[in-house]
Design a protein around this motif. Structure first.
Motif, PDB file in Angstrom:
ATOM      1  N   TYR A   7       0.833  -1.195   0.000  1.00 39.05           N
ATOM      2  CA  TYR A   7       0.000   0.000   0.000  1.00 39.05           C
ATOM      3  C   TYR A   7       0.872   1.252   0.000  1.00 39.05           C
ATOM      4  O   TYR A   7       2.069   1.196   0.250  1.00 39.05           O
ATOM      5  CB  TYR A   7      -0.917  -0.004   1.229  1.00 39.05           C
ATOM      6  CG  TYR A   7      -0.178   0.339   2.506  1.00 39.05           C
ATOM      7  CD1 TYR A   7      -0.310   1.597   3.088  1.00 39.05           C
ATOM      8  CD2 TYR A   7       0.686  -0.569   3.101  1.00 39.05           C
ATOM      9  CE1 TYR A   7       0.393   1.923   4.239  1.00 39.05           C
ATOM     10  CE2 TYR A   7       1.387  -0.255   4.243  1.00 39.05           C
ATOM     11  CZ  TYR A   7       1.236   0.996   4.809  1.00 39.05           C
ATOM     12  OH  TYR A   7       1.956   1.331   5.937  1.00 39.05           O
ATOM     13  N   TYR A   8       0.228   2.362  -0.298  1.00 37.10           N
ATOM     14  CA  TYR A   8       0.873   3.673  -0.232  1.00 37.10           C
ATOM     15  C   TYR A   8       0.154   4.447   0.866  1.00 37.10           C
ATOM     16  O   TYR A   8      -1.079   4.603   0.813  1.00 37.10           O
ATOM     17  CB  TYR A   8       0.757   4.380  -1.584  1.00 37.10           C
ATOM     18  CG  TYR A   8       1.370   5.746  -1.629  1.00 37.10           C
ATOM     19  CD1 TYR A   8       2.706   5.956  -1.294  1.00 37.10           C
ATOM     20  CD2 TYR A   8       0.623   6.844  -2.028  1.00 37.10           C
ATOM     21  CE1 TYR A   8       3.271   7.209  -1.349  1.00 37.10           C
ATOM     22  CE2 TYR A   8       1.183   8.112  -2.089  1.00 37.10           C
ATOM     23  CZ  TYR A   8       2.505   8.286  -1.750  1.00 37.10           C
ATOM     24  OH  TYR A   8       3.063   9.536  -1.807  1.00 37.10           O
ATOM     25  N   PRO A   9       0.870   4.905   1.897  1.00 34.39           N
ATOM     26  CA  PRO A   9       0.220   5.539   3.047  1.00 34.39           C
ATOM     27  C   PRO A   9      -0.683   6.736   2.718  1.00 34.39           C
ATOM     28  O   PRO A   9      -1.641   6.991   3.425  1.00 34.39           O
ATOM     29  CB  PRO A   9       1.397   5.977   3.924  1.00 34.39           C
ATOM     30  CG  PRO A   9       2.512   5.074   3.551  1.00 34.39           C
ATOM     31  CD  PRO A   9       2.316   4.784   2.078  1.00 34.39           C
ATOM     32  N   LYS A  10      -0.413   7.464   1.627  1.00 33.19           N
ATOM     33  CA  LYS A  10      -1.213   8.640   1.296  1.00 33.19           C
ATOM     34  C   LYS A  10      -2.368   8.319   0.343  1.00 33.19           C
ATOM     35  O   LYS A  10      -3.061   9.230  -0.104  1.00 33.19           O
ATOM     36  CB  LYS A  10      -0.323   9.720   0.684  1.00 33.19           C
ATOM     37  CG  LYS A  10       0.725  10.240   1.648  1.00 33.19           C
ATOM     38  CD  LYS A  10       1.602  11.279   0.998  1.00 33.19           C
ATOM     39  CE  LYS A  10       2.677  11.758   1.967  1.00 33.19           C
ATOM     40  NZ  LYS A  10       3.568  12.732   1.353  1.00 33.19           N
ATOM     41  N   CYS A  11      -2.571   7.052   0.046  1.00 31.32           N
ATOM     42  CA  CYS A  11      -3.605   6.634  -0.909  1.00 31.32           C
ATOM     43  C   CYS A  11      -4.940   6.409  -0.196  1.00 31.32           C
ATOM     44  O   CYS A  11      -5.028   5.609   0.739  1.00 31.32           O
ATOM     45  CB  CYS A  11      -3.151   5.347  -1.600  1.00 31.32           C
ATOM     46  SG  CYS A  11      -4.400   4.513  -2.578  1.00 31.32           S
ATOM     47  N   ALA A  12      -5.983   7.110  -0.639  1.00 36.72           N
ATOM     48  CA  ALA A  12      -7.310   6.987  -0.025  1.00 36.72           C
ATOM     49  C   ALA A  12      -7.893   5.584  -0.218  1.00 36.72           C
ATOM     50  O   ALA A  12      -8.525   5.043   0.687  1.00 36.72           O
ATOM     51  CB  ALA A  12      -8.252   8.038  -0.602  1.00 36.72           C
ATOM     52  N   LEU A  18      -7.635  -0.933   4.055  1.00 35.89           N
ATOM     53  CA  LEU A  18      -7.140  -1.303   5.380  1.00 35.89           C
ATOM     54  C   LEU A  18      -8.249  -1.235   6.424  1.00 35.89           C
ATOM     55  O   LEU A  18      -8.340  -2.098   7.304  1.00 35.89           O
ATOM     56  CB  LEU A  18      -5.951  -0.415   5.768  1.00 35.89           C
ATOM     57  CG  LEU A  18      -4.691  -0.611   4.924  1.00 35.89           C
ATOM     58  CD1 LEU A  18      -3.658   0.462   5.242  1.00 35.89           C
ATOM     59  CD2 LEU A  18      -4.109  -2.006   5.103  1.00 35.89           C
ATOM     60  N   ARG A  19      -9.123  -0.232   6.318  1.00 36.83           N
ATOM     61  CA  ARG A  19     -10.280  -0.154   7.229  1.00 36.83           C
ATOM     62  C   ARG A  19     -11.202  -1.352   7.022  1.00 36.83           C
ATOM     63  O   ARG A  19     -11.721  -1.927   7.975  1.00 36.83           O
ATOM     64  CB  ARG A  19     -11.055   1.157   7.012  1.00 36.83           C
ATOM     65  CG  ARG A  19     -10.387   2.384   7.597  1.00 36.83           C
ATOM     66  CD  ARG A  19     -11.303   3.608   7.589  1.00 36.83           C
ATOM     67  NE  ARG A  19     -11.851   3.924   6.280  1.00 36.83           N
ATOM     68  CZ  ARG A  19     -11.274   4.703   5.375  1.00 36.83           C
ATOM     69  NH1 ARG A  19     -10.108   5.274   5.640  1.00 36.83           N
ATOM     70  NH2 ARG A  19     -11.859   4.945   4.213  1.00 36.83           N
ATOM     71  N   TRP A  20     -11.426  -1.725   5.764  1.00 38.12           N
ATOM     72  CA  TRP A  20     -12.277  -2.865   5.434  1.00 38.12           C
ATOM     73  C   TRP A  20     -11.696  -4.151   6.027  1.00 38.12           C
ATOM     74  O   TRP A  20     -12.424  -4.943   6.615  1.00 38.12           O
ATOM     75  CB  TRP A  20     -12.424  -2.993   3.916  1.00 38.12           C
ATOM     76  CG  TRP A  20     -13.240  -4.159   3.479  1.00 38.12           C
ATOM     77  CD1 TRP A  20     -14.599  -4.209   3.356  1.00 38.12           C
ATOM     78  CD2 TRP A  20     -12.762  -5.455   3.114  1.00 38.12           C
ATOM     79  NE1 TRP A  20     -14.989  -5.460   2.933  1.00 38.12           N
ATOM     80  CE2 TRP A  20     -13.883  -6.241   2.773  1.00 38.12           C
ATOM     81  CE3 TRP A  20     -11.500  -6.028   3.037  1.00 38.12           C
ATOM     82  CZ2 TRP A  20     -13.772  -7.567   2.376  1.00 38.12           C
ATOM     83  CZ3 TRP A  20     -11.383  -7.346   2.643  1.00 38.12           C
ATOM     84  CH2 TRP A  20     -12.516  -8.101   2.312  1.00 38.12           C
ATOM     85  N   LEU A  21     -10.384  -4.349   5.864  1.00 35.46           N
ATOM     86  CA  LEU A  21      -9.733  -5.533   6.432  1.00 35.46           C
ATOM     87  C   LEU A  21      -9.975  -5.638   7.923  1.00 35.46           C
ATOM     88  O   LEU A  21     -10.322  -6.702   8.438  1.00 35.46           O
ATOM     89  CB  LEU A  21      -8.218  -5.483   6.187  1.00 35.46           C
ATOM     90  CG  LEU A  21      -7.707  -5.867   4.826  1.00 35.46           C
ATOM     91  CD1 LEU A  21      -6.223  -5.554   4.718  1.00 35.46           C
ATOM     92  CD2 LEU A  21      -7.944  -7.339   4.546  1.00 35.46           C
ATOM     93  N   GLU A  22      -9.783  -4.521   8.606  1.00 34.83           N
ATOM     94  CA  GLU A  22      -9.972  -4.495  10.062  1.00 34.83           C
ATOM     95  C   GLU A  22     -11.429  -4.770  10.423  1.00 34.83           C
ATOM     96  O   GLU A  22     -11.711  -5.580  11.310  1.00 34.83           O
ATOM     97  CB  GLU A  22      -9.529  -3.141  10.619  1.00 34.83           C
ATOM     98  CG  GLU A  22      -9.536  -3.097  12.133  1.00 34.83           C
ATOM     99  CD  GLU A  22      -8.980  -1.788  12.656  1.00 34.83           C
ATOM    100  OE1 GLU A  22      -9.660  -1.178  13.507  1.00 34.83           O
ATOM    101  OE2 GLU A  22      -7.893  -1.383  12.201  1.00 34.83           O
ATOM    102  N   ALA A  23     -12.364  -4.134   9.741  1.00 35.15           N
ATOM    103  CA  ALA A  23     -13.793  -4.320  10.034  1.00 35.15           C
ATOM    104  C   ALA A  23     -14.237  -5.756   9.768  1.00 35.15           C
ATOM    105  O   ALA A  23     -15.100  -6.285  10.479  1.00 35.15           O
ATOM    106  CB  ALA A  23     -14.627  -3.349   9.190  1.00 35.15           C
TER     107      ALA A  23
END
Length: 118
Positions: A7-12, A18-23
């Protein structure tokens, strides 16, 4: 093999993935695609394990893609040349890139990711 997200940290879109993975409760290690860009060897292996064609691994909305005229360079180019080009800069690679034991997916596609992560 534990899943890896490049991933690229500044990529929306990367942040959304990453939020989806966690959820969804999935675990995956993270790898900054700029700080640790994929090697030609990795890209060749991953492309071979993906159902997506190699041109789908390019970040077509990126600055380098436009500046370097990559669209014109990849048309009809052999896979080895495409892999060498992708390996020159992590910003050319479509992100986020999910790598699992079941396969590889360039870009965030929930249905494909869910299948690869199960």
């Amino acid at each position: 093999m534990q899943p890896v997200i490049l991933y690229y940290p500044k990529c929306a879109t990367c942040a959304k993935a990453l939020r989806w993975l966690e959820a969804e409760g999935y675990a995956a290690s993270r790898r900054d695609i700029v700080a640790q860009p994929p090697t030609a060897g990795e890209l060749a292996e991953w492309a071979g394990r993906s159902t997506f064609a190699l041109p789908k691994f390019f970040n077509t909305s990126g600055r380098l893609y436009r500046e370097w005229g990559v669209k014109d360079r990849i048309a009809g180019a052999p896979d080895a040349e495409l892999i060498r080009l992708l390996a020159t800069d992590g910003m050319l690679v479509k992100r986020p890139l999910l790598v699992t034991a079941r396969g590889v997916c360039p870009g965030f596609k929930e249905d494909v990711w869910r299948e690869l992560l199960r």
